[in-house]
Design an enzyme around this catalytic site. Structure first.
Site, PDB file in Angstrom:
ATOM      1  N   CYS A   1       2.415   6.731   0.667  1.00  0.00           N
ATOM      2  CA  CYS A   1       3.684   7.276   0.165  1.00  0.00           C
ATOM      3  C   CYS A   1       3.412   8.292  -0.954  1.00  0.00           C
ATOM      4  CB  CYS A   1       4.602   6.151  -0.291  1.00  0.00           C
ATOM      5  SG  CYS A   1       6.329   6.662  -0.493  1.00  0.00           S
TER       6      CYS A   1
ATOM      7  N   HIS B   1       4.758   2.893   4.587  1.00  0.00           N
ATOM      8  CA  HIS B   1       4.124   1.772   3.887  1.00  0.00           C
ATOM      9  C   HIS B   1       3.577   0.776   4.912  1.00  0.00           C
ATOM     10  CE1 HIS B   1       5.526   2.544  -0.313  1.00  0.00           C
ATOM     11  NE2 HIS B   1       6.439   3.249   0.331  1.00  0.00           N
TER      12      HIS B   1
ATOM     13  N   GLU C   1       1.501  -1.544   4.597  1.00  0.00           N
ATOM     14  CA  GLU C   1       1.227  -2.891   4.071  1.00  0.00           C
ATOM     15  C   GLU C   1       2.329  -3.884   4.411  1.00  0.00           C
ATOM     16  OE1 GLU C   1       3.083  -0.524   0.588  1.00  0.00           O
ATOM     17  OE2 GLU C   1       1.633  -0.184   2.208  1.00  0.00           O
TER      18      GLU C   1
END
Length: 597
Positions: free
Chosen positions: A407, A534, A536
């Site tokens: 990001c 993102h 994750e």
């Protein structure tokens, strides 16, 4: 006999069709571990073949977690539907491998907003709107409605709903929820409702004695509010002594078998195993009349394998986390978990280090170059610390250190390249320098500047790969596109794309319209990757996120070998025994990382 069997089968069907609710409350202190315990309970029940969902209740008045500073409640976790929610929903998704929605996070703000909207429309027919019954009824209705929403791809309705009530018993903001569940236990009947109370058993270093008084007081207060705990889970630093367990049993009006020890363990993967070893499954089967075996199945075997491997790891890999909110580790909870999942997959113990990026810039660059195996710049907001991050990115680029920008990390990588390769010394994001002559990162047109909450580009979006030779595409399994979760207001300026690609910074992934730059890769560099999304948020213990996995592979010197082998690790590199024996679970040993099937 036949009639009896027919009756038994009918009763099992009715039991399995009735939703079971497990409420997890906490006492003494906040942050005691209710989220991990709630996730572990769900994991155990799912291992028994049940379909499990989860709800997190946060008693704050905010509508959602989107406008919080990470120092308030940790990271903001983003769901597929764009919901900005509490980080505990990330625990639920990772442990249970499910997909939740924004309505699985219930806040005081959401409840009051829904009740006020009904009042304005006249739904209460002129009645005086009060906490009881209107607010408490709204809470119960929300829970019962959301518990039926499928969280799996098959669309089947869940059988068990684990509900975590944030905060501690006695907090004034929690009172409407406590009262709602006091009523709720009678509405859904005792055989369908169970309360677990998580409490602290401190052990002062001066005496070394485990103290039960905080737990006694907490349970007394809970019972005074109308809820009686079925299980008392005691958080402690060392295993609970038998005498202490019996004392809690006597003063808290439960059997000794209902006092569960949750002491500190080497890995969170061990928590489900710890609870299962103390007969929690058998208790749930009896208490809630669950139509399952009392023994957990294969899923927990994988958790035990992960736990054992995590404890045996000998090789280390260090990653520099160049972030802004480093005073609280929960600010980057999902980032750290994604790194851990990837490190475990390659049989390395992870060391996450935080370089002092607010220190003199040359020191940041020196540390990144000489001390760490790889560099990660995560997402964030605001100008503070960005120059230190840019300096760390420059050292990673010039010294060929493995790098991943997520990001804001990707945006700053573009800024750094523009300044030091393209020669645009003032290149910047308009978030930090609105009047920059070279605005390489700009605000998205649809962003609403008049309102902060829920106005970003949020949730699952599709990224199309433009290059067949992309490293990140190969890590994803050589697919044409991926769906990942976003949370940002700014994007790389598409009008300047050709300037970067002429100098070797390739935009290998774009959105479906080709207007937004999603993935960057640097030519002639082992691993220099930036992603606008993102990744994750979708990482799982046995299915690590591909961008993070690539960073760990590169940092450990295994990336090229992995790519040459067709993106497959050998059993020794994944779930093998350090003594030389292979894993008994061939499904794990032959797992292709990451698997998107």
């Amino acid at each position: 006999m036949r009639c009896f069997n027919d009756y038994l089968n009918y009763w099992k069907y009715v039991s399995s069709a009735t939703m079971k609710y497990i409420l997890v409350t906490g006492g003494v202190i906040s942050g005691i571990g209710k989220g991990i315990i709630a996730s572990s309970i769900g994991t155990i029940l799912k291992s028994c073949g049940l379909r499990v969902t989860a709800i997190k209740i946060d008693p704050y008045i905010n509508i959602d977690a989107g406008t919080f500073s990470p120092y308030e409640h940790g990271e903001v976790f983003v769901l597929d539907d764009g919901g900005e929610v509490d980080l505990d929903l990330g625990n639920y998704e990772r442990f249970l491998d499910i997909r939740l929605t924004r309505d699985n996070n219930l806040t005081t703000g959401k409840i009051y907003q829904s009740v006020i909207n009904k009042e304005r429309k006249g739904d209460y027919l002129g009645k005086t709107v009060q906490v009881v019954p209107h607010i408490t009824d709204a809470i119960q209705e929300w829970v019962m409605r959301q518990a039926k929403v499928s969280v799996d791809e098959d669309g089947v309705e869940p059988q068990v709903c684990v509900i975590e009530l944030g905060g501690t018993v006695g907090d004034i903001e929690s009172m409407p929820f406590i009262e709602a569940f006091r009523q709720f236990q009678f509405k859904v009947k005792r055989e369908n409702f169970c309360n677990i109370h998580v409490s602290l058993v401190p052990q002062p270093s001066t005496t070394g004695e485990q103290k039960t008084k905080p737990t006694q007081n907490s349970v007394r207060e809970l019972r005074g509010l109308g809820l009686s705990p079925d299980l008392i889970m005691c958080r402690c630093s060392t295993p609970l002594e038998t005498a202490v367990k019996e004392k809690i049993s006597m003063f808290c009006h439960v059997e000794p078998t209902q006092v569960i020890c949750v002491h500190d363990v080497s890995s969170i993967y061990r928590v489900p195993l710890l609870l299962e070893s103390q007969g929690v499954v058998g208790y749930f089967c009896t208490r809630l009349d669950l139509p399952v075996e009392t023994r957990a199945r294969k899923m927990l075997t994988k958790w035990k394998e992960m736990s054992d491997r995590s404890d045996r790891l000998l090789e280390h890999v260090s990653i520099a986390l160049v972030g802004k909110y480093t005073k609280l580790s929960d600010s980057y909870a999902s980032v750290i978990k994604a790194l851990e999942h990837s490190a475990l997959a390659i049989n390395h113990k992870l060391e996450v280090k935080v370089p002092p990026f607010l220190a003199p810039l040359h020191l940041t660059g020196f540390l990144v170059c000489c001390v760490y195996s790889g560099v990660l710049v995560p997402g964030g907001f605001g100008v503070r610390g960005t120059e230190g991050k840019i300096h760390a990115i420059r050292w990673a680029r010039e010294k060929k250190k493995p790098f991943l920008g997520v990001c804001l990390g990707m945006q700053l990588a573009v800024c750094e390249f523009a300044r030091n390769v393209l020669g645009w010394a003032d290149a910047n994001s308009t978030e930090f320098e609105p009047e920059s002559k070279h605005p390489v990162v700009i605000e998205m047109p649809e962003h609403n500047p008049e309102q902060m909450g829920g106005t970003m580009r949020l949730g699952k979006r599709r990224t199309i790969f433009k290059s067949n030779n992309s490293v990140i595409r190969k890590l994803y399994g050589d697919v044409e596109f991926v769906d990942e979760r976003h949370r940002h207001r700014f994007e790389v300026n598409p009008d300047l794309k050709h300037h970067f690609e002429e100098k070797g910074l390739q935009f290998v992934g774009e959105d479906v319209d080709g207007e937004r730059m999603e993935v960057i890769e640097l030519e002639d560099h082992g691993y220099f990757v930036g992603v606008q999304y993102h990744p994750e948020f979708t990482s799982r213990p046995i299915k690590p996120s591909p961008p993070y996995f690539g960073l760990l592979l590169a940092a450990a010197g295994k990336l090229q070998s992995y790519l040459l082998k067709g993106c497959r690790l050998s059993p020794r590199d994944t779930y093998s025994d350090r003594s030389g024996g292979s894993s008994p679970d061939s499904e794990i040993a032959d797992l292709k990382y990451p698997s998107l099937s």
